[in-house]
Design a protein around this motif. Structure first.
Motif, mmCIF file in Angstrom:
data_model
loop_
_atom_site.group_PDB
_atom_site.id
_atom_site.type_symbol
_atom_site.label_atom_id
_atom_site.label_comp_id
_atom_site.label_asym_id
_atom_site.label_seq_id
_atom_site.Cartn_x
_atom_site.Cartn_y
_atom_site.Cartn_z
ATOM 1 N N GLY A 158 79.489 49.015 12.015
ATOM 2 C CA GLY A 158 79.059 48.339 10.802
ATOM 3 C C GLY A 158 77.668 47.761 10.961
ATOM 4 O O GLY A 158 76.745 48.402 11.446
ATOM 5 N N ARG B 283 88.554 51.342 16.096
ATOM 6 C CA ARG B 283 87.851 51.899 14.943
ATOM 7 C C ARG B 283 87.623 53.385 15.168
ATOM 8 O O ARG B 283 87.401 53.838 16.289
ATOM 9 C CB ARG B 283 86.524 51.193 14.682
ATOM 10 C CG ARG B 283 85.418 51.462 15.699
ATOM 11 C CD ARG B 283 84.140 50.716 15.347
ATOM 12 N NE ARG B 283 83.029 51.038 16.253
ATOM 13 C CZ ARG B 283 82.045 51.878 15.985
ATOM 14 N NH1 ARG B 283 82.025 52.518 14.820
ATOM 15 N NH2 ARG B 283 81.066 52.093 16.852
ATOM 16 N N ASP C 166 85.648 54.832 12.549
ATOM 17 C CA ASP C 166 84.618 54.987 11.530
ATOM 18 C C ASP C 166 83.558 53.916 11.760
ATOM 19 O O ASP C 166 83.561 53.236 12.789
ATOM 20 C CB ASP C 166 85.223 54.884 10.116
ATOM 21 C CG ASP C 166 86.035 53.600 9.934
ATOM 22 O OD1 ASP C 166 85.785 52.615 10.680
ATOM 23 O OD2 ASP C 166 86.901 53.551 9.044
ATOM 24 N N SER D 279 83.151 50.941 10.944
ATOM 25 C CA SER D 279 83.618 49.589 10.653
ATOM 26 C C SER D 279 83.337 48.694 11.854
ATOM 27 O O SER D 279 82.939 49.165 12.916
ATOM 28 C CB SER D 279 85.110 49.596 10.325
ATOM 29 O OG SER D 279 85.844 50.154 11.405
ATOM 30 N N ASN D 280 83.568 47.396 11.700
ATOM 31 C CA ASN D 280 83.295 46.466 12.790
ATOM 32 C C ASN D 280 84.418 45.445 12.903
ATOM 33 O O ASN D 280 84.298 44.306 12.421
ATOM 34 C CB ASN D 280 81.951 45.755 12.577
ATOM 35 C CG ASN D 280 81.610 44.825 13.737
ATOM 36 O OD1 ASN D 280 82.036 45.039 14.870
ATOM 37 N ND2 ASN D 280 80.850 43.780 13.447
#
Length: 349
Positions: free
Chosen positions: A173, A212, A214, A216-217
């Motif tokens: 992210g 994760r 993807d 994302s964070n």
């Protein structure tokens, strides 16, 4: 939107839909809802009431070998049309059945056990039926389709697989990690983890969870929390290093952080295995082990943990290798073999 059943105080009225079966389910639902409301939704009271109802136990027993929940599928809906959305970290699952008519919920389409359920809601919206389920722990959800029904079975992964591991792709992210030019650490970390996932998917003895997959964070607390909640046998975090100022142009190689205060010594063992394999497989400079006790995901991990800094993004030669797909695959192989060796050494003695 027509709400058929709302979040369980928790499994109050909805539990009945799950457990009462056919017939006078609505009347029973109202009666039980009143009984439960007087006890503020106490789960023990709810469980006790349900254990006393023989007809429910018999109905559930008829499909107990298939799962904890049974959902009826309309005749016009194919199995492949049904979606199962998962948020494993939070123990949340959502079943979406398309093209239901306005009478779908009147036919009492679901039945099941609340033993592993904290919250449950069922509703329709724009012709779709939604079943939202929140479990009281982290379980694998296995689905089966048979004779017009979908069965959901929530199982402890440790009872299905020999070992459970958690893999963390560092950063994500807005937290890009180290950066040089157009290259961001978060992307390289994820690329390696996705290739590691391919190898782990082929190993049917291991169940791997990922913080994760993807851009994302997840929070640091959620990352290590996943490993702890699932009872991971090993916890691996994939990162890459960076150095600014003097030395940045020639400092390269691999470092591995570990939990030096681990009284079992297993974190150090795992870190040593990772360091040896990554350096030998990739021909990297061995920059040694690093005490990681001040790193949150390390000192809070209940599982043997290794945080692998594969290379230095700040160093040109390392960066060229890190963005190469073949190099990433070889790194993934080194990490997979490290996990495999740690499991074999520690858990199969």
């Amino acid at each position: 939107m027509r709400i058929f059943s709302v979040v369980l105080v928790v499994v109050t009225a909805v539990s009945i839909g799950l457990l009462m079966g056919i017939g006078d389910v609505h009347y029973k639902s109202e009666v039980l809802a009143k009984e439960i409301s007087s006890s503020k939704g106490n789960r023990e009271v709810l469980a006790s009431l349900m254990r006393d109802r023989e007809e429910n136990a018999k109905e559930l027993e008829s499909f107990a070998d298939k799962g904890q929940i049974r959902i009826a599928i309309p005749e016009n809906v194919k199995d492949t049309d049904i979606k199962l959305n998962e948020d494993i970290r939070r123990g949340q699952y959502q079943v979406v059945i398309p093209n239901v008519d306005k009478n779908y919920f009147d036919s009492e389409p679901f039945l099941g056990s609340v033993s592993r359920i904290d919250d449950f809601s069922a509703y329709d919206d724009d012709g779709n039926a939604y079943f939202d389920i929140t479990l009281n722990g982290i379980y694998d959800c296995n689905t089966t389709f048979e004779n017009g029904y979908m069965y959901l079975n929530f199982v402890d992964p440790h009872k299905v697989y020999d070992n459970v591991v958690v893999i963390d792709a560092g950063h994500g992210g807005r937290d890009v990690g180290a950066i040089k030019g157009n290259y961001k650490e978060k992307d390289i970390n994820l690329a390696i983890v996705l290739k590691l996932k391919e190898l782990l998917d082929e190993d049917k003895s291991i169940r791997a969870y990922y913080t994760r997959l993807d851009d994302s964070n997840p929070s640091l607390k959620d990352r290590v929390g996943l490993a702890n909640d699932v009872g991971a046998d090993v916890f691996l975090s994939v990162h890459n290093n960076s150095l600014s100022g003097f030395g940045s142009s020639f400092t390269n190689g691999t470092q591995v952080l570990y939990y030096a205060s681990d009284p079992t010594g297993n974190s150090k063992t795992f870190a040593e295995i990772c360091l040896d394999k990554v350096c030998s497989y990739l021909g990297n400079v061995n920059r040694g082990l690093v005490n990681g006790d001040d790193i949150l995901i390390i000192h809070n991990s209940k599982a043997p943990v290794a945080l692998v800094e594969v290379g230095f993004i700040s160093q040109n030669d390392d960066l060229k290798k890190l963005i190469d797909e073949k190099y990433q695959r070889e790194c993934a192989k080194a990490l997979y073999d490290s996990i495999r060796e740690m499991i074999d050494v520690t858990y199969e003695e």
